[in-house]
Write a protein that holds these residues in place. Structure first.
Motif: not given
Length: 654
Positions: A275-283
Motif C-alpha cells: 500500500n502507498d509505496v510510490l507517488a501517484g499521478p496526483n503527486g
C-alpha cells in the motif's frame, strides 16, 4: 560554470518519430545517468529561443488567453539538417533545458515544454517556430459531423435535408432551451449531446413542456437515453424541439479506487499488494505496488452493478516497477485485452457493451508475471474515460460537469490528447474547485468551435485564464487582487527600466464605475408564433431574451474619472446569486486604481528568483518609481525571455 541550453526535438521521419538532442555547447550525459545514459547533444543551437507568453494578451487583463510563442535558430552549415527536409516537425514535442556546462543532467531545469508550429530553411540556418501546448487546442472541439445517411427509422445521423455535415452537439453543465438535433425524424429521436449525459430534465415543443416517462412514450411525452444523449418523442412535434439538459456525465462506480489493498478489490491467489509505496499521478504517496503471478487470469478486480446492454469504460493508471511488462485489462477477465506497461505512468482504458447486470473490471495476467504500480481505477457509463475521480467507501454517484474547473478538465480529457492528472497542474485545478465551490456553468455547442474557444468562454465567465506551466502542464487561475504573499520580490538594484503601461482594455485602464454580467443563457431565443398558445407569460419572457443580467456599480467613481466606462460580459453562469457575487468581485477588481507595469531582468536574476510564471504573485519595490517604495504586490501576467539579448521582461498587474 557557464550556463548552456539543451533542446530535445521530436520529428517524424522515415515512418517513425525520432528525437534530436541539440545544445548550445558540446554536452554528453554521464554513463550512469538514470534517465539518459551517455546521451550526446550536438552543439548546433546558434542562440537559445526567445519566448513570449501572456495570460490574456500584451497589455490586457481580460479576454481570451494567449499562447506563448518563440523561435529557435539552429546551425546548418554542415548540412546536418538537410536529411530532415521532408520530415514532420509541426505538432511534435519540444523541450528546452537550462543548466551548468559540465553538470549532470539532473542539474538542468526544464524551462519550456511545448510544440513546434513550422520550420524555415534559411541558407546556413534552420529556424524552428515554437508554441506552448495551447497550440494543441487550436483544433475543433468536435471532430464528428452528422453523416445524414439514415434509412427510415434506422440510424441517428439525420438526413441530407436536415443536419448532414453539421457538427454533432455537445452539452456541458446545465443548459437551458437548447435546440435538439433531429437525429431521426422517422423514429422521433432528437439529440442533445454526443456521449453519455446526466439527464434531459425537460423537453419542449414550441415552448410547451412534454412529460418525461421511463416506458414507451405517447403523444405529449418523451423518454431519455442518457448513454447516448438523446430523447425519443411519443408523437410528431408541432415545431422546434428544445430541452433543459444536464450534460456530460461524470461518475466512478468503484469503491476505494486507489486502495487496491482494500477487500473491495478481489485478489487471486498469489497476487500481493503493497500500500502507498510510490507517488501517484496526483503527486501524493498513493500508488500501490502489485505483484501478479504468471497464471492466466490471475489479477485483481472489483465487482460493480451496471445496466445490461449499455457501453461502459474501465480505466486505470499503471506503470511497471522496472522495465517493460505485459498484462491484460478488461471489463471482465475473459475479455481482457493486452497492454504494454513501461516505467512511466499511463492511463489505460477499455470500452465494452456489457451483457449482464454485473461486471468485474480489473487487471489480469495473460500468461506472464507482472510487477507493476497501480492508481486511480474508474468504471463509468459511456465510451470515454473522463475526469479521474478518487473514491473511498462509497462510489461517486452520477453527476454532470457544471463546476468550471471540472468542465475544463472534462473537455481537455475527452476532446484533446491530454491525460487527466499526468498533463494537469492538479493543485491549480483543486484550488479553482475550492474557490468556485457550488458555482455552475452551462455550455452548449452546436456550431464549429475550437477547444481554445470553449476554454476562453468558460474562463471569461469567472474572470479566469488558462495556460501551460513551464513543464507543459495545463493550469487555470482566477484573476484576483494580490494578497500580499509574493513568491518573489524584485528591487531597483536588479530590475531595469521600469515603466508604467497603458492598458489595451477599453477605457485605457481607467477604473470601471459599473459591471454588468449576463447569466443563464437561453440557447434558442423564441417569441411570437414560434411558441404554442398555451406557453405562460413568464416562460415567454424568459424565451424572448438570450441572457438575464445583474449589475454592480459605484456611480461616485465618475466624479473622479468622468471617462470611466462600463465593463460588460456575457457569461455561462447559471445562478443569479453566483452572478451577483461575481459582478461585485469584478467591480472591486476593476473599479479601483490598478497598475500595469513592465521591467527587465537578467536571466540569471530571473532564475535566481525562482523563475516566476504567469499567474504568480510578485512584488516590485522601488523608492524612485511612483509610490512603490514599500513595495507593490502584483500578479504576473506576461513573461518575455530573450536570451540572445540577455533579458527577461516581466509584465505585471495590481
Amino acid at each position: 560554470m557557464p550556463i548552456i541550453f539543451l533542446a530535445e526535438i521530436a520529428l517524424y521521419h522515415d515512418g517513425a518519430e525520432r528525437l534530436l538532442r541539440l545544445a548550445t555547447h558540446d554536452y554528453r550525459t554521464a554513463p550512469d545517468d538514470p534517465d539518459r545514459p551517455d546521451a550526446a547533444y550536438r552543439p548546433l543551437i546558434v542562440e537559445p529561443p526567445s519566448f513570449r507568453a501572456h495570460a490574456f494578451g500584451d497589455g490586457r487583463i481580460g479576454g481570451a488567453s494567449r499562447s506563448g510563442a518563440g523561435e529557435l535558430v539552429l546551425n546548418n552549415a554542415d548540412r546536418f539538417f538537410d536529411r530532415y527536409v521532408g520530415a514532420g516537425w509541426d505538432g511534435r514535442a519540444f523541450r528546452l533545458y537550462r543548466g551548468p556546462h559540465g553538470g549532470r543532467f539532473s542539474d538542468f531545469a526544464l524551462i519550456f515544454r511545448g510544440t513546434m508550429e513550422q520550420v524555415e530553411w534559411r541558407d546556413l540556418h534552420l529556424h524552428l517556430f515554437l508554441r506552448d501546448r495551447q497550440a494543441q487546442f487550436d483544433v475543433p472541439i468536435q471532430n464528428e459531423a452528422y453523416a445524414g445517411d439514415n434509412i427510415g427509422p434506422a440510424g441517428n445521423e439525420g438526413s441530407a435535408a436536415d443536419i448532414k455535415d453539421r457538427p454533432k452537439l455537445l452539452c456541458y453543465g446545465l443548459c437551458h432551451n437548447v435546440p435538439l438535433a433531429p437525429l431521426n425524424t422517422a423514429a422521433l429521436r432528437y439529440g442533445a449531446h454526443t456521449g453519455s449525459i446526466f439527464s434531459v430534465d425537460a423537453v419542449f415543443d414550441r415552448g410547451a413542456p412534454l412529460s418525461k416517462v421511463t416506458g414507451t412514450p405517447t403523444a405529449g411525452e418523451y423518454r431519455e437515453n442518457v448513454t447516448e444523449g438523446f430523447v425519443t418523442l411519443g408523437g410528431s412535434p408541432a415545431g422546434s424541439i428544445t430541452a433543459t439538459v444536464s450534460g456530460e456525465r461524470l461518475e466512478n462506480l468503484f469503491l476505494w479506487s486507489e486502495q487496491f489493498l482494500n477487500p473491495a478489490w478481489v485478489k487471486h491467489a498469489g497476487v500481493t499488494v503493497e500500500n502507498d509505496v510510490l507517488a501517484g499521478p496526483n503527486g501524493g504517496l498513493t500508488a500501490e505496488r502489485i505483484e501478479i503471478p504468471a497464471e492466466t487470469g490471475a489479477g485483481f478486480r472489483q465487482s460493480v452493478s451496471v445496466t445490461a446492454g449499455q457501453a461502459y469504460t474501465f480505466s486505470i493508471y499503471l506503470r511497471s516497477v522496472i522495465g517493460r511488462v505485459s498484462a491484460g485489462i478488461g471489463i471482465n477477465a475473459a475479455s481482457a485485452e493486452p497492454v504494454q506497461i513501461d516505467e512511466e505512468w499511463r492511463r489505460f482504458r477499455i470500452t465494452e457493451t456489457v451483457e449482464a447486470g454485473s461486471v468485474s473490471p480489473g487487471v489480469f495476467s495473460l500468461g506472464s508475471a507482472a510487477s507493476l504500480h497501480a492508481w486511480g481505477a474508474q468504471i463509468e457509463l459511456g465510451g470515454v474515460a473522463k475526469n479521474a475521480i478518487v473514491t473511498g467507501s462509497t462510489a461517486h454517484p452520477s453527476s454532470y460537469t457544471a463546476q468550471p474547473a471540472d468542465m475544463l478538465r472534462t473537455i481537455a480529457v475527452t476532446r484533446s490528447a491530454l491525460v487527466d492528472y499526468l498533463d494537469f497542474d492538479h493543485a491549480d485545478f483543486q484550488r479553482m474547485n475550492e474557490q468556485m465551490a457550488g458555482v455552475a456553468l452551462g455550455l452548449f455547442i452546436d456550431q464549429e468551435m475550437t477547444i481554445r474557444d470553449a476554454f476562453d468562454a468558460i474562463c471569461a465567465s469567472i474572470g479566469a485564464f488558462w495556460f501551460f506551466t513551464r513543464d507543459g502542464r495545463l493550469a487555470v487561475r482566477r484573476l484576483d487582487a494580490p494578497n500580499g504573499e509574493p513568491v518573489a520580490i524584485f528591487t531597483r538594484d536588479r530590475a531595469m527600466n521600469p515603466r508604467l503601461l497603458s492598458s489595451n482594455e477599453a477605457g485605457g485602464g481607467l477604473p470601471s464605475y459599473r459591471v454588468v454580467l449576463g447569466w443563464r443563457r437561453n440557447w434558442m431565443v423564441q417569441s411570437g408564433d414560434q411558441l404554442a398558445g398555451g406557453v405562460p407569460a413568464e416562460r415567454r419572457a424568459f424565451l424572448a431574451q438570450e441572457y438575464r443580467t445583474v449589475a454592480a456599480a459605484n456611480p461616485a467613481l465618475r466624479e473622479i474619472h468622468p471617462l470611466s466606462q462600463e465593463t460588460r460580459r456575457m457569461t455561462l453562469l447559471e445562478n443569479a446569486d453566483d452572478s451577483a457575487q461575481e459582478a461585485d468581485r469584478l467591480l472591486a477588481l476593476v473599479g479601483v486604481r490598478r497598475d500595469l507595469i513592465e521591467f527587465d531582468l537578467t536571466p540569471a536574476d530571473y532564475f535566481a528568483a525562482g523563475a516566476p510564471w504567469i499567474g504568480d504573485e510578485i512584488a516590485y519595490r522601488d523608492p524612485r518609481f511612483l509610490d512603490y517604495a514599500a513595495g507593490r504586490p502584483l500578479i504576473l501576467l506576461g513573461v518575455a525571455e530573450d536570451y540572445a539579448a540577455g533579458r527577461v521582461t516581466l509584465q505585471a498587474w495590481g
